[in-house]
Design an enzyme around this catalytic site. Structure first.
Site, PDB file in Angstrom:
ATOM      1  N   ARG A  89      41.503  29.359  32.540  1.00 14.74           N
ATOM      2  CA  ARG A  89      42.349  30.501  32.865  1.00 14.74           C
ATOM      3  C   ARG A  89      43.376  30.047  33.897  1.00 14.74           C
ATOM      4  O   ARG A  89      43.008  29.431  34.902  1.00 14.74           O
ATOM      5  CB  ARG A  89      41.500  31.634  33.447  1.00 14.74           C
ATOM      6  CG  ARG A  89      42.363  32.766  33.972  1.00 14.74           C
ATOM      7  CD  ARG A  89      41.542  33.939  34.389  1.00 14.74           C
ATOM      8  NE  ARG A  89      40.965  33.767  35.709  1.00 14.74           N
ATOM      9  CZ  ARG A  89      40.208  34.686  36.287  1.00 14.74           C
ATOM     10  NH1 ARG A  89      39.903  35.808  35.649  1.00 14.74           N
ATOM     11  NH2 ARG A  89      39.735  34.495  37.493  1.00 14.74           N
ATOM     12  N   CYS A 135      34.119  38.589  29.488  1.00 14.89           N
ATOM     13  CA  CYS A 135      33.733  37.643  30.545  1.00 14.89           C
ATOM     14  C   CYS A 135      33.597  38.253  31.937  1.00 14.89           C
ATOM     15  O   CYS A 135      33.647  37.545  32.917  1.00 14.89           O
ATOM     16  CB  CYS A 135      34.705  36.463  30.586  1.00 14.89           C
ATOM     17  SG  CYS A 135      36.368  36.902  31.076  1.00 14.89           S
ATOM     18  N   HIS A 175      36.392  34.733  49.468  1.00 16.74           N
ATOM     19  CA  HIS A 175      36.332  33.403  48.866  1.00 16.74           C
ATOM     20  C   HIS A 175      34.945  32.794  49.019  1.00 16.74           C
ATOM     21  O   HIS A 175      34.451  32.117  48.128  1.00 16.74           O
ATOM     22  CB  HIS A 175      37.373  32.485  49.501  1.00 16.74           C
ATOM     23  CG  HIS A 175      38.750  33.046  49.413  1.00 16.74           C
ATOM     24  ND1 HIS A 175      39.788  32.639  50.183  1.00 16.74           N
ATOM     25  CD2 HIS A 175      39.235  34.022  48.627  1.00 16.74           C
ATOM     26  CE1 HIS A 175      40.854  33.325  49.879  1.00 16.74           C
ATOM     27  NE2 HIS A 175      40.540  34.174  48.947  1.00 16.74           N
ATOM     28  N   ASN A 234      35.463  43.167  34.850  1.00 15.02           N
ATOM     29  CA  ASN A 234      35.491  43.577  36.266  1.00 15.02           C
ATOM     30  C   ASN A 234      36.767  44.342  36.570  1.00 15.02           C
ATOM     31  O   ASN A 234      36.749  45.410  37.179  1.00 15.02           O
ATOM     32  CB  ASN A 234      35.426  42.354  37.191  1.00 15.02           C
ATOM     33  CG  ASN A 234      34.258  41.454  36.870  1.00 15.02           C
ATOM     34  OD1 ASN A 234      33.262  41.908  36.323  1.00 15.02           O
ATOM     35  ND2 ASN A 234      34.387  40.180  37.195  1.00 15.02           N
ATOM     36  N   ASP A 235      37.880  43.768  36.133  1.00 18.30           N
ATOM     37  CA  ASP A 235      39.150  44.451  36.385  1.00 18.30           C
ATOM     38  C   ASP A 235      39.322  45.653  35.460  1.00 18.30           C
ATOM     39  O   ASP A 235      39.736  46.720  35.900  1.00 18.30           O
ATOM     40  CB  ASP A 235      40.323  43.471  36.218  1.00 18.30           C
ATOM     41  CG  ASP A 235      40.593  42.719  37.506  1.00 18.30           C
ATOM     42  OD1 ASP A 235      40.628  43.362  38.561  1.00 18.30           O
ATOM     43  OD2 ASP A 235      40.745  41.490  37.463  1.00 18.30           O
ATOM     44  N   ARG A 250      37.673  29.556  36.117  1.00 21.63           N
ATOM     45  CA  ARG A 250      38.581  30.206  37.076  1.00 21.63           C
ATOM     46  C   ARG A 250      39.300  29.119  37.869  1.00 21.63           C
ATOM     47  O   ARG A 250      38.790  28.629  38.877  1.00 21.63           O
ATOM     48  CB  ARG A 250      37.797  31.094  38.032  1.00 21.63           C
ATOM     49  CG  ARG A 250      37.179  32.333  37.394  1.00 21.63           C
ATOM     50  CD  ARG A 250      36.425  33.128  38.446  1.00 21.63           C
ATOM     51  NE  ARG A 250      36.202  34.505  38.084  1.00 21.63           N
ATOM     52  CZ  ARG A 250      35.014  34.998  37.715  1.00 21.63           C
ATOM     53  NH1 ARG A 250      33.951  34.219  37.664  1.00 21.63           N
ATOM     54  NH2 ARG A 250      34.889  36.277  37.413  1.00 21.63           N
ATOM     55  N   ARG A 306      37.056  47.668  42.835  1.00 17.50           N
ATOM     56  CA  ARG A 306      35.838  46.863  42.737  1.00 17.50           C
ATOM     57  C   ARG A 306      35.412  46.263  44.074  1.00 17.50           C
ATOM     58  O   ARG A 306      34.300  45.758  44.215  1.00 17.50           O
ATOM     59  CB  ARG A 306      36.007  45.758  41.680  1.00 17.50           C
ATOM     60  CG  ARG A 306      37.091  44.766  42.014  1.00 17.50           C
ATOM     61  CD  ARG A 306      37.449  43.903  40.814  1.00 17.50           C
ATOM     62  NE  ARG A 306      36.878  42.568  40.898  1.00 17.50           N
ATOM     63  CZ  ARG A 306      37.272  41.537  40.159  1.00 17.50           C
ATOM     64  NH1 ARG A 306      38.231  41.693  39.249  1.00 17.50           N
ATOM     65  NH2 ARG A 306      36.727  40.370  40.281  1.00 17.50           N
ATOM     66  N   GLU A 344      42.592  43.033  30.745  1.00 17.06           N
ATOM     67  CA  GLU A 344      42.032  43.532  32.007  1.00 17.06           C
ATOM     68  C   GLU A 344      42.656  44.852  32.431  1.00 17.06           C
ATOM     69  O   GLU A 344      42.269  45.430  33.438  1.00 17.06           O
ATOM     70  CB  GLU A 344      42.253  42.499  33.124  1.00 17.06           C
ATOM     71  CG  GLU A 344      41.655  41.150  32.804  1.00 17.06           C
ATOM     72  CD  GLU A 344      41.728  40.185  33.965  1.00 17.06           C
ATOM     73  OE1 GLU A 344      40.785  40.137  34.750  1.00 17.06           O
ATOM     74  OE2 GLU A 344      42.763  39.481  34.082  1.00 17.06           O
TER      75      GLU A 344
HETATM   76  C1  PEP Z   1      37.348  40.124  35.347  1.00 17.12           C
HETATM   77  O1  PEP Z   1      38.230  40.778  35.881  1.00 17.12           O
HETATM   78  O2  PEP Z   1      36.392  40.633  34.710  1.00 17.12           O
HETATM   79  C2  PEP Z   1      37.360  38.660  35.431  1.00 17.12           C
HETATM   80  C3  PEP Z   1      36.502  37.926  34.756  1.00 17.12           C
HETATM   81  O3  PEP Z   1      38.236  38.109  36.296  1.00 17.12           O
HETATM   82  P1  PEP Z   1      37.983  38.031  37.877  1.00 17.12           P
HETATM   83  O4  PEP Z   1      36.610  38.598  38.133  1.00 17.12           O
HETATM   84  O5  PEP Z   1      38.105  36.609  38.237  1.00 17.12           O
HETATM   85  O6  PEP Z   1      39.073  38.903  38.374  1.00 17.12           O
HETATM   86 MG    MG Z   2      40.032  39.765  36.559  1.00 20.65          MG
END
Ligand code: PEP
Ligand code: MG
Length: 747
Positions: free
Chosen positions: A507, A677, A364, A629-630, A471, A640, A606
């Site tokens: 989101r 994103c 966090h 990212n996911d 977020r 990750r 994702e």
């Molecule tokens: C992602 O997964 O790319 C995303 C933007 O969400 P977070 O990084 O908050 O999981």
């Molecule tokens: Mg994500």
């Protein structure tokens, strides 16, 4: 030998105190100390070895060995018996030194005459400073009492070293905490910063390691421990029913605070002449030394708990709270073992950089540091032990490197790097109000990611066209209680107001996996990233989701609203979540609240599964946003959060780009607006490639908008697409080399 060692130890410490009080140069003090220990312990030799540098120990004073060897005899860490004590932190007690494995004969010292050897580490709070040795001709093992007495003395010597008692001219020791130190950690937020150390938990300084009046010291210790216990009980009673981890820590605190062994050892140390503070610190040093040896994470956590508890006790005893009266220096760089998101938010943007000993990329605190765009280096081992408030420090968040008390050459090279970055920033400011239009005339929409009110001013300063990802979980993470609906709607309303009509994509709560709410019952999952998270939690326990949707509708107060559901893996999840939205609208309508002027509801893509969802899904959603990212972690099956694998696969890997391209094509053919994103949207080279394959709406952290816009404005996407496709034809694994060659030639 049957001495009354308790009395001897006190007497020895009493004499030590006089040495400390005397006006004397550092070397003289060291010489007197070795003499008095040899006399008091009735042993022929006493020597003090201190670290000259990280790897080298030096004989700094001796009684009994050849005086010519002082400052001449040196050994590497781990070398000989002395080096072994320093490396392992373990005592060596032998009646046959020459016959002990690892013994190294140093002819200049004349020590061949001595058979018995007792070496104890001189350490302070887990930091090894040197080794204290006694030797005698007689082949004998030193008794437990003698060992104990020597340990107590070593502790006082460590305190004296910390206070600078041995600093002197020439060959004598230089002051501690003055040399330059380099830390190699892990980057958790890029950027470079220079400034001055600000310790989150200031170190307690013990100025009186030796007791004047042991009885009084015992009383002081008992009173302080009582106060500590009351404090822990109070914390426990307020935390009951709360977070499991927090309760576990507090239970551990209570266990240690009531531990008879802990108390007894500290009382014995006081009996032997230490002050209450020094007795606490001696226990703390032992715990820290163990901490560096154990690999079991549970045990390490408990040793950390003991360490925290000792700090609390020291604060009670010394009256030195967190508020030491020290003023925060200019350009503060926060140094801490770890820090929670709420505490970090309290510091806010006043910090120029953050360096942590622990932490993780997805913690966090890292999320908050990223939101505030403050360079963050984690895993900088021992930085809290080395750094002093006000020290000069350079943080290289790109490389994960920290220079503490840097020398001039390093500092000037670093300044050059910062100047180059500042120059680039100026360039970005000059194009802030220009569109992200490529050489081939494509307009790319650049949006920013946000999550805190503190992010909103960046909307203007970065030139972002809106917020592509808000977020909402950050507001939940930085509190220690579930926020109320009114609180949330007030906050969302302020976000909308601050965005001055620009579109904000909210989101819904994305918790689970690495984002665990401190006040929600934690679920033990074997694979949290693949577990009960985001919309899955929202649908199974819809109370919070309903509350959040209502808060969003109320915040919009009749203006347009955009909402996105995270981590949708199949169409039904989206349909069910959308149904919750419809119900919320209906409820609000009945209650007489104004409904949004327009409403867009979308989903995050994702999981690879959604790329293959039926056409009807693509028609049903108002828009899709790829959470790179996911998506990347699931595409490559590479966590990750896991340092061992997280950088293993390139975003510009042909398979991944081809996959992304197929999503772009589907969306195009079915008329679904699409954006991207994940973090890759903020990396200029990656962003250019994403744009080249048809992703023309990118949401990134605000600081990346300038660099990404700058590269896009100088790129011809048609050419870049051709480079990507040609590279793919060659059978290469990643198109990066070809793309880099192309871009270098063009930019
Ligand atoms: C992602 O997964 O790319 C995303 C933007 O969400 P977070 O990084 O908050 O999981
Ligand atoms: Mg994500």
């Amino acid at each position: 030998m049957t001495h009354d060692f308790e009395t001897d130890s006190r007497q020895m410490l009493g004499r030590l105190r006089s040495v400390m009080a005397e006006e004397a140069a550092g070397q003289q003090r060291l010489d007197r100390i070795t003499l008095l220990i040899a006399e008091e312990m009735r042993t022929e030799v006493c020597s003090i070895y201190l670290f000259r540098d990280e790897e080298t120990l030096e004989l700094c004073a001796t009684e009994g060995l050849n005086p010519q060897a002082v400052h001449e005899t040196r050994m590497r860490l781990g070398e000989g018996l002395v080096g072994r004590v320093a490396r392992t932190g373990a005592i060596i007690n032998t009646d046959d030194a020459p016959g002990t494995p690892g013994f190294r004969y140093m002819p200049e010292t004349g020590e061949e005459a001595y058979r018995a050897f007792l070496g104890v580490p001189i350490q302070r709070l887990g930091e090894m400073l040197g080794v204290l040795v006694v030797q005698s001709r007689e082949a004998r093992i030193y008794s437990d009492e003698e060992i104990y007495a020597l340990e107590v003395v070593a502790m006082v010597i460590a305190e004296m070293a910390e206070l600078g008692a041995f600093v002197g001219e020439g060959a004598a020791m230089s002051a501690r905490h003055q040399q330059a130190v380099l830390f190699r950690g892990t980057s958790a937020q890029e950027g470079a910063a220079q400034g001055h150390v600000w310790l989150h938990e200031p170190r307690v300084v013990v100025t009186n390691p030796i007791a004047d009046d042991p009885k009084r010291e015992l009383e002081r210790l008992r009173e302080a421990v009582d106060q500590l216990r009351v404090g822990v009980d109070r914390m426990l009673s307020t935390a009951v029913g709360g977070d499991k981890d927090q309760l576990q820590v507090l239970e551990a605190y209570r266990m240690f605070a009531n531990s008879k062994g802990w108390m007894r050892r500290m009382e014995e140390d006081i009996d032997r002449g230490l002050s209450a503070e020094a007795a606490v610190e001696k226990e703390q040093s032992t715990a820290r030394a163990r901490m560096s040896q154990v690999s079991d994470s549970y045990l390490r956590e408990r040793l950390h708990d003991l360490d925290d508890l000792s700090n609390r006790l020291l604060r009670i005893l010394t009256g030195q709270g967190n508020q030491t009266g020290a003023e925060m220096p200019a350009d503060p760089i926060l140094i801490a073992r770890n820090i929670g998101p709420a505490e970090l938010l309290d510091y806010g943007r006043s910090l120029k950089g953050i360096v942590l000993e622990e932490g993780s990329v997805g913690s966090h605190a890292a999320i908050v540091a990223r939101a505030l765009a403050i360079p963050l280096v984690i895993h900088a081992e021992r930085v809290t032990t080395e750094a002093l408030n006000g020290d000069k420090i350079l943080v290289d968040g790109d490389q994960g490197i920290v220079h503490l008390r840097p020398d001039d050459t390093v500092a000037s090279a670093f300044r050059d790097k910062m100047a180059m970055q500042a120059q680039a920033q100026e360039r970005y400011v000059s194009i802030r109000d220009k569109p992200a239009e490529t050489l081939c005339g494509t307009r790319v929409t650049l949006l920013m990611n946000a999550g805190l009110m503190a992010d909103l001013p960046s909307l203007d300063s970065s030139g972002a066209e809106g917020v592509g990802l808000f977020r909402t979980e950050l507001q939940f993470l930085v509190r220690n209680h579930m926020p109320k609906r009114a609180e949330l709607s007030g906050l969302y309303a302020r976000v909308m107001e601050a965005s001055k009509g620009k579109r904000v994509v909210f989101r819904t709560l994305d918790i689970g996996s690495d984002k665990v709410l401190p006040y929600m019952k934690a679920v033990n999952e074997p694979n949290p990233a693949l577990g009960w998270r985001a919309v899955r939690v929202g649908l199974d326990k819809p109370g919070v989701m309903r509350m959040q949707l209502q808060a969003l509708i109320r915040a919009a107060a009749g203006q347009p609203l955009t909402v996105m559901f995270p981590f949708v893996a199949q169409r039904e999840e989206y349909t069910a979540a959308k149904a919750e939205m419809d119900k919320a609208l209906e409820r609000e309508r009945i209650l007489g609240h104004p409904l949004p002027a327009s409403l867009e509801v979308g989903a995050m893509l994702e999981t690879p599964s959604l790329a293959f969802a039926p056409d009807s899904f693509y028609r049903e959603v108002d828009f899709l946003s790829i959470g790179g990212n996911d998506l990347k972690q699931f595409f490559f099956a590479a966590d990750r959060e896991n340092e061992l694998v997280r950088r293993r696969y390139d975003t510009l890997n042909v398979s991944f780009l081809t996959f992304l391209e197929s999503i772009v094509e589907r969306c195009k053919s079915l008329g679904t607006p699409l954006s991207f994103c994940g973090e890759d949207a903020g990396r200029p080279v990656e962003a250019a490639c994403l744009a080249a394959i048809g992703l023309h709406s990118l949401s990134m952290r605000p600081a990346s908008i300038g660099p990404v816009k700058s590269i896009l404005r100088r790129t011809d996407l048609t050419e870049l697409r051709r480079v990507i496709h040609e590279a793919r034809e060659t059978g290469t694994q990643s198109v990066r080399p070809a793309v880099m060659t192309y871009l270098r030639g063009k930019l």
